[in-house]
Design an enzyme around this catalytic site. Structure first.
Site, short mmCIF file in Angstrom:
data_model
loop_
_atom_site.label_atom_id
_atom_site.label_comp_id
_atom_site.label_asym_id
_atom_site.label_seq_id
_atom_site.Cartn_x
_atom_site.Cartn_y
_atom_site.Cartn_z
N GLU A 81 19.67 2.59 2.01
CA GLU A 81 20.21 1.26 2.32
C GLU A 81 21.53 1.02 1.59
OE1 GLU A 81 16.59 -0.79 0.98
OE2 GLU A 81 17.79 -1.76 -0.57
N HIS A 85 16.44 -5.96 3.01
CA HIS A 85 15.97 -6.08 1.62
C HIS A 85 16.00 -7.53 1.14
CE1 HIS A 85 15.55 -3.65 -2.35
NE2 HIS A 85 14.87 -4.79 -2.42
N ARG A 132 10.03 0.24 -1.79
CA ARG A 132 11.36 0.84 -1.85
C ARG A 132 11.44 1.84 -0.71
NH1 ARG A 132 12.91 -2.72 -4.64
NH2 ARG A 132 13.64 -2.63 -6.81
P1 NAP Z 1 3.55 -3.94 -10.35
O1 NAP Z 1 2.94 -5.24 -10.69
O2 NAP Z 1 3.93 -3.02 -11.43
O3 NAP Z 1 2.55 -3.20 -9.34
C1 NAP Z 1 2.75 -1.92 -8.88
C2 NAP Z 1 1.41 -1.35 -8.46
O4 NAP Z 1 1.65 -0.05 -7.90
C3 NAP Z 1 0.43 -1.18 -9.60
O5 NAP Z 1 -0.83 -1.62 -9.21
C4 NAP Z 1 0.42 0.32 -9.85
O6 NAP Z 1 -0.85 0.80 -10.26
C5 NAP Z 1 0.71 0.84 -8.46
N1 NAP Z 1 1.18 2.21 -8.49
C6 NAP Z 1 1.80 2.87 -9.51
N2 NAP Z 1 2.00 4.15 -9.18
C7 NAP Z 1 1.48 4.31 -7.93
C8 NAP Z 1 1.32 5.42 -7.09
N3 NAP Z 1 1.75 6.64 -7.45
N4 NAP Z 1 0.73 5.23 -5.89
C9 NAP Z 1 0.28 4.01 -5.53
N5 NAP Z 1 0.36 2.93 -6.32
C10 NAP Z 1 0.97 3.07 -7.50
O7 NAP Z 1 4.87 -4.15 -9.49
P2 NAP Z 1 5.18 -5.31 -8.44
O8 NAP Z 1 5.86 -6.44 -9.10
O9 NAP Z 1 3.96 -5.60 -7.64
O10 NAP Z 1 6.31 -4.61 -7.55
C11 NAP Z 1 6.04 -3.43 -6.84
C12 NAP Z 1 7.32 -2.88 -6.26
O11 NAP Z 1 7.77 -3.72 -5.21
C13 NAP Z 1 8.49 -2.85 -7.25
O12 NAP Z 1 8.44 -1.69 -8.06
C14 NAP Z 1 9.69 -2.88 -6.34
O13 NAP Z 1 10.14 -1.57 -6.08
C15 NAP Z 1 9.16 -3.51 -5.05
N6 NAP Z 1 9.80 -4.81 -4.79
C16 NAP Z 1 10.48 -4.99 -3.62
C17 NAP Z 1 11.07 -6.22 -3.36
C18 NAP Z 1 11.81 -6.48 -2.07
O14 NAP Z 1 12.68 -7.32 -2.06
N7 NAP Z 1 11.49 -5.80 -0.99
C19 NAP Z 1 11.00 -7.26 -4.29
C20 NAP Z 1 10.30 -7.03 -5.46
C21 NAP Z 1 9.70 -5.80 -5.72
P3 NAP Z 1 -1.26 0.84 -11.83
O15 NAP Z 1 -1.37 -0.60 -12.24
O16 NAP Z 1 -2.57 1.54 -11.82
O17 NAP Z 1 -0.15 1.56 -12.52
#
Ligand code: NAP
Length: 322
Positions: free
Chosen positions: A261, A279, A232
């Protein structure tokens, strides 16, 4: 049987709206805030589910929906949802992290390659006719020889790690907790930056990750370092990034997301060391369709209703249970 009442708080494709309408009584949330508040105070008491995209769900919103059981989000990121307020009310949340991870990881790796091999500028070099005049194009950098730090080794971060392993990159990760993986763990983002050539950001946006990538972290990454942000926008302090670029304190960045954005600062738009995308991390026909289907299927599963994908949904449930 009366259909459960759900709130449509998402901009969804027409066919998804039609599918929801076939299974549920759908109430469309008005866009204008005052109208939305009035709508919720009139209808909130009977709403049992929400189809969500970007609408902010805070404690006050939830207070207006005392019968709410489930939120089915089109996105993976839930930074628009007050998770604590939602959990404390026992409301179930479904998102699309598991559905979009592969394509977002593909986008991250594509951006990392475009950045380090300078594909965007190289394309312009050919099209503008400079090749025959100026000769060989400048050399890029090799991701296969880089130390890549993944910030947030979750669903998407793990899919990126899987791909980068095949490239031969040396991996490490940062996050709130160590994972049972054979990738070195850092509990300090600045130390990870210092030991990396590239940081790929895949953490959720939260109070803890807002401006996580600040001037100090960019400084630790160093002038030959790269950043890829598909998380994000506000995870990166955009002003600190602009200042670092102006002072040649970073080699470049690939940004799919921005602090405000779709508005992108002029300084970023004109800097050729950056690769900028609007995005589009999950933006493929296949994945966006599956995300929309999941919004419907998650609600259908929760209420014990057969979705248009019928057995496929049941099979997916059995698979995840087994
Ligand atoms: P996820 O499976 O929940 O993974 C998020 C990871 O980030 C987890 O390993 C979590 O650790 C870690 N995390 C939590 N708090 C953190 C911190 N303070 N510092 C560093 N790492 C931290 O989520 P995901 O599906 O991979 O998605 C991640 C993010 O990508 C979403 O939240 C979204 O904002 C973004 N995204 C962007 C797009 C795009 O189009 N650009 C598309 C989809 C998603 P723990 O497991 O230890 O809590």
């Amino acid at each position: 049987m009366t259909k459960p009442i759900i709130l449509n708080a998402a901009e969804l494709p027409e066919w998804t709206h039609a599918e929801l309408g076939a299974l549920f009584t759908v109430l469309d949330l008005p866009k204008e805030p005052a109208a939305a508040r009035a709508f919720l105070s009139e209808h909130g008491g009977k709403i049992r589910g929400i189809a969500l995209r970007k609408t902010k769900i805070d404690a006050a919103f939830l207070d207006a929906l005392p019968a709410l059981e489930i939120i089915s989000s089109y996105s993976a990121g839930l930074d628009n949802v007050d998770m604590q307020a939602t959990r404390s009310r026992g409301i179930r949340i479904e998102n699309t992290s598991h559905i979009l991870a592969e394509d977002v990881a593909n986008a991250a790796v594509g951006l990392a390659l475009a950045l380090t091999r300078d594909f965007v500028n190289a394309d312009a070099y050919v099209r503008s006719g400079q090749w025959p005049v100026q000769g060989h194009y400048r050399l890029g950098r090799s991701i296969s020889h880089m130390r890549v730090g993944i910030v947030g080794l979750g669903t998407i971060g793990s899919a990126i790690a899987h791909r980068l392993r095949a490239f031969g990159s040396k991996l490490a990760y940062f996050g709130p907790s160590r994972k049972p993986v054979d990738i070195p763990y850092y509990d300090d983002i600045a130390r990870l930056a210092r030991d990396s050539d590239m940081l790929i950001l895949t953490c959720p946006l939260s109070a803890a990750t807002h401006h996580l990538i600040d001037a100090a972290v960019i400084g630790a990454l160093g002038p030959d370092g790269f950043i890829v942000n598909i998380a994000r926008g506000p995870v990166v302090d955009e002003r600190a990034l602009i200042a670092a670029l102006a002072a040649d304190k970073i080699a470049g960045a690939a940004l799919d997301v921005f602090e405000h954005e779709p508005s992108v600062p002029e300084a970023l738009m004109r800097d050729r060391r950056l690769v900028l995308t609007p995005h589009i991390g999950s933006g493929t026909e296949e994945t966006r369709r599956a995300m929309a289907e999941n919004v419907v299927d998650a609600l259908a599963r929760h209420f014990g209703i057969e979705s248009p994908r019928g057995r496929a949904v049941v099979e997916a449930e059995l698979e995840s249970a087994g």
